[in-house]
Design a protein around this motif. Structure first.
Motif, PDB file in Angstrom:
ATOM      1  N   GLY A 187      35.220  33.086  45.500  1.00 39.72           N
ATOM      2  CA  GLY A 187      35.051  34.090  46.546  1.00 39.72           C
ATOM      3  C   GLY A 187      36.225  35.032  46.698  1.00 39.72           C
ATOM      4  O   GLY A 187      36.043  36.252  46.850  1.00 39.72           O
ATOM      5  N   ASP A 188      37.439  34.514  46.652  1.00 41.53           N
ATOM      6  CA  ASP A 188      38.606  35.375  46.826  1.00 41.53           C
ATOM      7  C   ASP A 188      38.761  36.339  45.650  1.00 41.53           C
ATOM      8  O   ASP A 188      39.080  37.520  45.843  1.00 41.53           O
ATOM      9  CB  ASP A 188      39.861  34.514  46.955  1.00 41.53           C
ATOM     10  N   VAL A 189      38.494  35.858  44.451  1.00 41.91           N
ATOM     11  CA  VAL A 189      38.616  36.692  43.251  1.00 41.91           C
ATOM     12  C   VAL A 189      37.527  37.757  43.231  1.00 41.91           C
ATOM     13  O   VAL A 189      37.786  38.948  43.058  1.00 41.91           O
ATOM     14  CB  VAL A 189      38.541  35.830  41.980  1.00 41.91           C
ATOM     15  N   PHE A 190      36.276  37.315  43.424  1.00 45.04           N
ATOM     16  CA  PHE A 190      35.168  38.273  43.383  1.00 45.04           C
ATOM     17  C   PHE A 190      35.226  39.228  44.565  1.00 45.04           C
ATOM     18  O   PHE A 190      34.815  40.383  44.446  1.00 45.04           O
ATOM     19  CB  PHE A 190      33.830  37.524  43.368  1.00 45.04           C
ATOM     20  N   ILE A 221      35.196  43.198  34.958  1.00 45.62           N
ATOM     21  CA  ILE A 221      36.454  42.500  35.267  1.00 45.62           C
ATOM     22  C   ILE A 221      36.161  41.162  35.937  1.00 45.62           C
ATOM     23  O   ILE A 221      36.741  40.121  35.585  1.00 45.62           O
ATOM     24  CB  ILE A 221      37.356  43.372  36.157  1.00 45.62           C
ATOM     25  N   ALA A 222      35.248  41.165  36.920  1.00 47.01           N
ATOM     26  CA  ALA A 222      34.904  39.920  37.607  1.00 47.01           C
ATOM     27  C   ALA A 222      34.306  38.914  36.628  1.00 47.01           C
ATOM     28  O   ALA A 222      34.656  37.722  36.651  1.00 47.01           O
ATOM     29  CB  ALA A 222      33.920  40.206  38.741  1.00 47.01           C
ATOM     30  N   THR A 279      46.772  35.445  43.098  1.00 44.61           N
ATOM     31  CA  THR A 279      48.221  35.535  43.327  1.00 44.61           C
ATOM     32  C   THR A 279      48.801  36.813  42.728  1.00 44.61           C
ATOM     33  O   THR A 279      49.871  37.255  43.143  1.00 44.61           O
ATOM     34  CB  THR A 279      48.937  34.326  42.703  1.00 44.61           C
ATOM     35  N   ASP A 280      48.104  37.380  41.766  1.00 40.91           N
ATOM     36  CA  ASP A 280      48.557  38.607  41.110  1.00 40.91           C
ATOM     37  C   ASP A 280      47.327  39.446  40.808  1.00 40.91           C
ATOM     38  O   ASP A 280      46.595  39.166  39.851  1.00 40.91           O
ATOM     39  CB  ASP A 280      49.328  38.279  39.831  1.00 40.91           C
ATOM     40  N   PHE A 281      47.085  40.464  41.644  1.00 37.03           N
ATOM     41  CA  PHE A 281      45.851  41.253  41.514  1.00 37.03           C
ATOM     42  C   PHE A 281      45.729  41.889  40.136  1.00 37.03           C
ATOM     43  O   PHE A 281      44.662  41.850  39.510  1.00 37.03           O
ATOM     44  CB  PHE A 281      45.821  42.337  42.595  1.00 37.03           C
ATOM     45  N   TRP A 282      46.814  42.466  39.632  1.00 35.87           N
ATOM     46  CA  TRP A 282      46.724  43.175  38.350  1.00 35.87           C
ATOM     47  C   TRP A 282      46.614  42.213  37.183  1.00 35.87           C
ATOM     48  O   TRP A 282      46.013  42.551  36.153  1.00 35.87           O
ATOM     49  CB  TRP A 282      47.906  44.117  38.188  1.00 35.87           C
ATOM     50  N   ALA A 283      47.169  41.015  37.308  1.00 39.18           N
ATOM     51  CA  ALA A 283      46.949  40.006  36.270  1.00 39.18           C
ATOM     52  C   ALA A 283      45.483  39.581  36.257  1.00 39.18           C
ATOM     53  O   ALA A 283      44.906  39.323  35.192  1.00 39.18           O
ATOM     54  CB  ALA A 283      47.859  38.802  36.494  1.00 39.18           C
ATOM     55  N   MET A 284      44.870  39.506  37.439  1.00 42.22           N
ATOM     56  CA  MET A 284      43.446  39.211  37.510  1.00 42.22           C
ATOM     57  C   MET A 284      42.632  40.328  36.862  1.00 42.22           C
ATOM     58  O   MET A 284      41.700  40.074  36.099  1.00 42.22           O
ATOM     59  CB  MET A 284      43.040  39.031  38.971  1.00 42.22           C
ATOM     60  N   VAL A 285      42.995  41.576  37.154  1.00 37.32           N
ATOM     61  CA  VAL A 285      42.269  42.717  36.592  1.00 37.32           C
ATOM     62  C   VAL A 285      42.411  42.760  35.075  1.00 37.32           C
ATOM     63  O   VAL A 285      41.422  42.879  34.342  1.00 37.32           O
ATOM     64  CB  VAL A 285      42.770  44.035  37.228  1.00 37.32           C
TER      65      VAL A 285
END
Length: 490
Positions: A89-92, A146-147, A175-181
């Motif tokens: 949920g937090d990621v999506f 990305i998701a 913890t790191d938005f751009w690493a997730m992206v």
């Protein structure tokens, strides 16, 4: 006894595959529409305007279907996949919020001008609106991919344990938005997905226009659009092959089990690894029946080194191995269709350059059928990616040297949903989607059969529109500068 996991997976696969007919076509048509309208703004030729108006109507029909069918999946996350929704949920939430901010408002804000703004705004403003709608559709794809890529190769997160109804459940938090992206697979998968959509759009325009030439209708508009669509199809099919190759090379590092399944590579040896052109994988006996294999080709494609062996399925624990038959067949179907599209696009461009395209009716009929091949290739690629990552719905990963748990598909289900409920919803979706598909085909066929307006019809429409504007101005008591006609009449 019915399996709620299997039924839930079939339900989601069916709804997303049906939905996925429309967004790629909207993205691809958006670019073709923008290029046609750009040609109109630059040249002022009414045939280009007629083409742009026609593709706008086709685009609007397809866009509406994409919106209607996409809403369903949002509900399925909550009804069938509640545990999965809690985990991601937090990621999506971050990715989908970004889609709403950067894509949805951009796309929807300019859509009304695109569809209804003809004769109401200037040509340059309408062109700008067309570009914004196209970019909005691309940005929407960016955040969705990305998701999805994060599920394949998670990055930029940690696991937090929460107490829910007396049970401790995991939750992934960014913890790191751009690493997730920019997770390890997002750029490769995004470029391949968007280019696949552009291939579909180019072939769709080329298909309709080739059909018009075969039937000797709307030939001026058809030839102009083909001058854009055929080179686009060739460029994008070549780019799709390049991005697909690059994406496959990354799999040996990020998802070796998926790569092994795609090639039915069961046993690791110290010899160069060959690549199957086709075959019938038998996972139980770890062999491929009726297969034709090219020696060392897989080693060359994966490592750019024909002598380096590729890890096989025997390097993966049995409980973590994906199915083999379906990813193998879908991957080879995608590659086969992609190769065919490259060849046909190259031939069509060659004969177009030689000004003999209209003499090769077999080739024109082949181009008419190519949107089916492009749609099938897009669907096959999606099946390969999603089935190939099983049994994981979120793949395990390593973050800052720490091994992070993944989430198995069977653990992502809702606790309270029964197999009977899922089965009944599948039947209901099948009925509704069949009706929607019939309506889509009927409306699309009607618009294609009608075709673009002739130059005479376009000019007549403009005169009628101009008279209507003047009538409205008189009725509201003004024509512009210096007051209205009624004011002047005293």
């Amino acid at each position: 006894m019915m399996d709620v996991e299997l039924l839930s997976r079939l339900q989601f696969a069916g709804t997303i595959m049906f939905h996925y007919l429309f967004p790629p076509l909207s993205i691809g048509l958006g670019l073709q529409l923008f290029l046609c309208e750009l040609a109109y703004v630059r040249t002022g030729h009414p045939a280009w305007e007629s083409a742009a108006r026609f593709w706008t109507r086709v685009f609007a029909v397809n866009f509406a279907m994409g919106v209607a069918t996409g809403i369903v999946m949002e509900f399925e996350f909550g009804t069938n996949w509640a545990a999965y929704s809690r985990f991601v949920g937090d990621v999506f939430g971050s990715a989908l919020a970004a889609e709403g901010i950067f894509a949805f408002f951009l796309e929807s804000g300019f859509l009304a001008i695109l569809v209804f703004g003809w004769d109401r705004v200037g040509p340059k403003m309408h062109l700008f609106s067309t570009l914004m709608v196209f970019l909005g559709s691309v940005f929407s794809a960016v955040w969705i991919v990305i998701a999805n890529s994060w599920q394949q190769t998670p990055a930029g997160y940690h696991i937090v344990w929460q107490e829910i109804q007396g049970q401790s459940v995991p939750r992934a938090e960014v913890t790191d938005f751009w690493a997730m992206v920019f997770n390890p697979s997002s750029v490769d998968r995004l470029t391949h997905t968007v280019i696949g959509a552009l291939v579909l759009g180019a072939f769709f325009v080329a298909s309709v226009c080739s059909f018009y030439l075969l039937k000797q209708r709307h030939e001026d508009v058809a030839r102009r659009c083909l001058s854009i669509a055929l080179p686009s199809a060739l460029v994008f099919t070549l780019l799709a092959a390049l991005t697909g190759h690059d994406s496959a090379q990354k799999l040996v590092e990020t998802q070796p089990a998926k790569l092994a399944a795609m090639e039915a590579h069961f046993e690791t040896t110290d010899q160069p690894t060959g690549l199957y052109l086709f075959g019938w994988p038998d996972a139980e006996n770890e062999t491929v029946h009726f297969g034709i294999r090219v020696p060392w080709l897989l080693s060359l494609m994966v490592y750019n080194d024909p002598g380096k062996p590729v890890p096989g399925m025997d390097q993966i624990p049995e409980s973590d191995r994906p199915p083999v038959w379906l990813p193998f067949q879908m991957f080879h179907l995608m590659v086969g269709l992609g190769t065919m599209m490259i060849v046909l696009a190259a031939l069509a461009c060659w004969f177009w350059f030689k000004r003999t395209y209209h003499n090769h009716r077999w080739l024109m009929w082949s181009i008419v059928l190519m949107p089916l091949a492009a749609m099938t290739a897009n669907q096959a690629g999606w099946i390969t990616a999603e089935v190939g990552r099983q049994p994981w719905i979120v793949h395990p990963s390593v973050q800052n040297g720490v091994e992070m748990m993944g989430l198995r598909t069977k653990d992502g289900l809702s606790e309270s949903v029964t197999a009977e409920q899922v089965l009944s919803s599948i039947v209901l979706f099948a009925v509704i989607y069949s009706l929607l598909f019939a309506v889509w085909i009927f409306v699309l066929n009607h618009k294609i059969q009608h075709g673009p307006e002739s130059i005479e019809e376009l000019e007549s429409h403009k005169r009628t529109r101009g008279a209507s504007k003047l009538s409205d101005q008189i009725r509201h008591g003004g024509t512009g500068r210096g007051g209205g006609l009624l004011d002047e009449d005293g």
